[in-house]
Write an enzyme that holds these catalytic residues in place. Structure first.
Site, mmCIF file in Angstrom:
data_model
loop_
_atom_site.group_PDB
_atom_site.id
_atom_site.type_symbol
_atom_site.label_atom_id
_atom_site.label_comp_id
_atom_site.label_asym_id
_atom_site.label_seq_id
_atom_site.Cartn_x
_atom_site.Cartn_y
_atom_site.Cartn_z
ATOM 1 N N GLY A 45 -3.272 16.389 -5.972
ATOM 2 C CA GLY A 45 -4.219 15.928 -4.783
ATOM 3 C C GLY A 45 -3.659 15.010 -3.662
ATOM 4 C CD GLN A 50 -2.438 9.747 -1.603
ATOM 5 O OE1 GLN A 50 -3.345 10.965 -1.808
ATOM 6 N NE2 GLN A 50 -1.557 9.418 -2.721
ATOM 7 C CB CYS A 98 -1.584 7.826 -7.468
ATOM 8 S SG CYS A 98 -1.892 8.000 -5.805
ATOM 9 C CG LEU A 99 1.961 12.601 -5.214
ATOM 10 C CD1 LEU A 99 1.236 13.593 -4.038
ATOM 11 C CD2 LEU A 99 3.265 12.841 -6.063
ATOM 12 C CG HIS A 140 -7.012 10.051 -8.112
ATOM 13 N ND1 HIS A 140 -6.245 9.434 -9.079
ATOM 14 C CD2 HIS A 140 -5.998 10.129 -6.688
ATOM 15 C CE1 HIS A 140 -5.178 8.980 -8.386
ATOM 16 N NE2 HIS A 140 -5.203 9.603 -7.095
ATOM 17 C CD GLU A 141 -6.454 13.064 -4.311
ATOM 18 O OE1 GLU A 141 -6.015 12.312 -3.121
ATOM 19 O OE2 GLU A 141 -5.780 13.078 -5.338
ATOM 20 C CG HIS A 144 -6.257 8.160 -2.293
ATOM 21 N ND1 HIS A 144 -5.440 6.870 -2.378
ATOM 22 C CD2 HIS A 144 -5.754 8.747 -3.296
ATOM 23 C CE1 HIS A 144 -4.576 7.144 -3.681
ATOM 24 N NE2 HIS A 144 -4.820 8.314 -4.000
HETATM 25 NI NI NI Z 1 -3.765 9.230 -5.586
#
Ligand code: NI
Length: 183
Positions: A45, A50, A98-99, A140-141, A144
């Site tokens: 995701g 991000q 998470c990236l 999770h997304e 963000h």
């Molecule tokens: Ni993330």
């Protein structure tokens, strides 16, 4: 185009994102770029903040996880101006990463199912219950675009434990393999 992924410490990750305007001409290009970026970084995701865009938009791709989570087999899509309408009372813990927070994975407890409302990239409206790991990726997304990250949701003791790792990411002592943006 592969976009740099903004790492922990970048202010855009802490902002509440703006609605995607109905006439946002760059939407399709941005979504294409976000999918490309997500695939190369091997994530499931990626939210617009991000990649430095403070917009209520994210893409998901759970297809690589289908062995472990069969519900993810077709979970590859963009969510535009998503909302969570309802959450199940039942909660479940999953390990998340998470990236934007490379090298950190922690168990996070969240509602098991969520009823969501969103638009697709063609402007069609959708409302559906998400189950299993699809529900998890969405939540999770969604964090963000609200300016939150998953480590905000872990226990105080675990947060103390990851604090040093977060500082290392922000200071440039942890470097991911994918294209990124720090300061
Ligand atoms: Ni993330």
């Amino acid at each position: 185009m592969i976009l740099p992924i903004y790492l922990y410490g970048q202010p855009v990750l802490r902002k509440e994102a703006e609605e995607v305007p109905a006439d946002y001409a760059e939407l399709k290009q941005l979504v294409d770029d976000m999918f490309e970026t997500l695939t190369v970084a091997e994530g499931c995701g990626l939210a617009a903040p991000q990649v430095g865009k403070s917009l209520r938009l994210f893409v998901v791709d759970g297809t690589e996880l289908k062995e472990e989570y069969p519900e993810c087999a077709n979970f590859k899509q963009a969510f535009v101006n998503p909302e969570i309408l309802e959450e199940s009372e039942e909660k479940i813990a999953y390990s998340e990463g998470c990236l934007s927070l490379p090298g950190i994975s922690e168990n996070v407890v969240r509602p098991k199912r969520v009823l969501v409302h969103y638009y697709d990239i063609d402007g069609n409206e959708h409302e559906e219950w998400l189950e299993g790991f699809n529900s998890r990726i969405f939540q999770h997304e969604y964090d963000h675009i609200e300016g939150n990250v998953f480590t905000d949701r872990i226990s105080p003791i675990r947060r103390q434990f990851v604090k040093g790792k977060l500082v290392n990411i922000a200071k440039g002592k942890t470097t991911p393999k994918y294209r990124y943006k720090r300061n």
